[in-house]
Write an enzyme that holds these catalytic residues in place. Structure first.
Site, PDB file in Angstrom:
ATOM      1  N   ARG A 174       0.838  -1.204   0.000  1.00 37.55           N
ATOM      2  CA  ARG A 174       0.000   0.000   0.000  1.00 37.55           C
ATOM      3  C   ARG A 174       0.874   1.255   0.000  1.00 37.55           C
ATOM      4  O   ARG A 174       0.565   2.233  -0.701  1.00 37.55           O
ATOM      5  CB  ARG A 174      -0.937   0.003   1.212  1.00 37.55           C
ATOM      6  CG  ARG A 174      -1.996  -1.084   1.174  1.00 37.55           C
ATOM      7  CD  ARG A 174      -2.960  -0.956   2.337  1.00 37.55           C
ATOM      8  NE  ARG A 174      -3.800   0.226   2.229  1.00 37.55           N
ATOM      9  CZ  ARG A 174      -4.536   0.703   3.222  1.00 37.55           C
ATOM     10  NH1 ARG A 174      -4.527   0.114   4.412  1.00 37.55           N
ATOM     11  NH2 ARG A 174      -5.283   1.781   3.045  1.00 37.55           N
ATOM     12  N   CYS A 230      -1.358   6.171   8.949  1.00 34.80           N
ATOM     13  CA  CYS A 230      -1.683   4.897   8.293  1.00 34.80           C
ATOM     14  C   CYS A 230      -2.777   5.186   7.280  1.00 34.80           C
ATOM     15  O   CYS A 230      -2.714   6.180   6.574  1.00 34.80           O
ATOM     16  CB  CYS A 230      -2.100   3.851   9.327  1.00 34.80           C
ATOM     17  SG  CYS A 230      -3.461   4.387  10.407  1.00 34.80           S
TER      18      CYS A 230
END
Length: 265
Positions: A174, A230
């Site tokens: 990611r 995050c």
């Protein structure tokens, strides 16, 4: 500094136990799991409805709620600034750490965290409780108007102007933009380094010892200022938890994280 509690010590814990289980893939799963079985006496906090505000155009997928609203939520579970709390989840601390960060930021006694999570407790063979009982609410304590230690996109830019080290806690794929299962835009904030949140525990949900934690951080351990983010300000709290274990109490959380940052693109 956080204190991890072994599953065998749960019976002797005299405070309030909070079940933080949740699933990003199914927002109802955590509450349903709680109803099917939980540590006796445990109360439930839901990431989406209790630890987050309503989602807007900006702010990310799990924006921090107003501080007084979260304090009132805790008061509804019988928790104030004198209450000892034990947190657990079944996701290698991802959701328990979010609650830990929120409570600590607002001046509550630093919660303890169950090592190994719910699975470690179940492995002892004790019977889970399936009834969900109501708890008498108490008066919510006074809390700061803003979240101490949390920054927004504008504040992040200011911190980066001070040469802050920006840490992306998401999985490497990611971070690199190779796989994005949740947010509409792939990639990472320019200048961020990658240190996935799973780095700090083993596969059975036990936190690493201090030597291993130091090895994870390497030469970034003493970097200051430091900001961690995050996808939505949840699993980044595991990174902050690891730093607190090592004595760092000055790390910023970018609350909206990537889901907020990419909403401006």
């Amino acid at each position: 500094m956080p204190q991890f509690l072994d599953a065998a010590e749960v019976k002797s814990f005299a405070g309030v136990v909070i079940d933080c289980r949740f699933s990003l893939a199914d927002a109802n799963a955590g509450r349903e799991d709680h109803g099917r079985g939980h540590i006796p006496g445990a109360r439930y906090l839901d990431l989406a409805t209790d630890m987050s505000a309503a989602v807007g155009v900006h702010g990310g997928r799990h924006p921090l709620p107003a501080t007084h609203v979260f304090a009132q939520t805790l008061a509804g579970l019988g928790i104030d600034h004198s209450t000892e709390v034990l947190l657990y989840d079944d996701s290698r601390f991802a959701f328990a750490a979010r609650c830990w960060w929120m409570m600590r930021a607002l001046g509550y006694p630093e919660p303890r965290i169950l090592s190994g999570g719910y699975a470690a407790w179940r492995a002892l063979g004790d019977a889970p409780e399936t009834t969900v009982s109501s708890v008498p609410a108490i008066e919510a304590p006074c809390v700061p108007e803003e979240w101490p230690g949390a920054c927004d996109k504008e504040q992040l830019a200011a911190l980066q102007g001070q040469s802050a080290v920006l840490v992306d806690a998401r999985e490497a794929q990611r971070y690199r933009g190779e796989h994005e299962p949740i947010d509409p835009v792939a990639g990472h904030i320019p200048g961020a380094i990658n240190l996935p949140w799973q780095s700090f525990s083993n596969e059975v949900g036990e936190f690493l010892d201090h030597e291993a934690l130091r090895a994870c951080w390497g030469d970034k351990l003493d970097a200051s200022p430091m900001v961690v983010y995050c996808g939505s300000g949840v699993s980044a709290c595991v990174n902050i938890l690891s730093l607190a274990e090592l004595g760092r109490e000055d790390v910023w959380l970018y609350g909206g994280s990537w889901s907020d940052w990419c909403s401006y693109l």
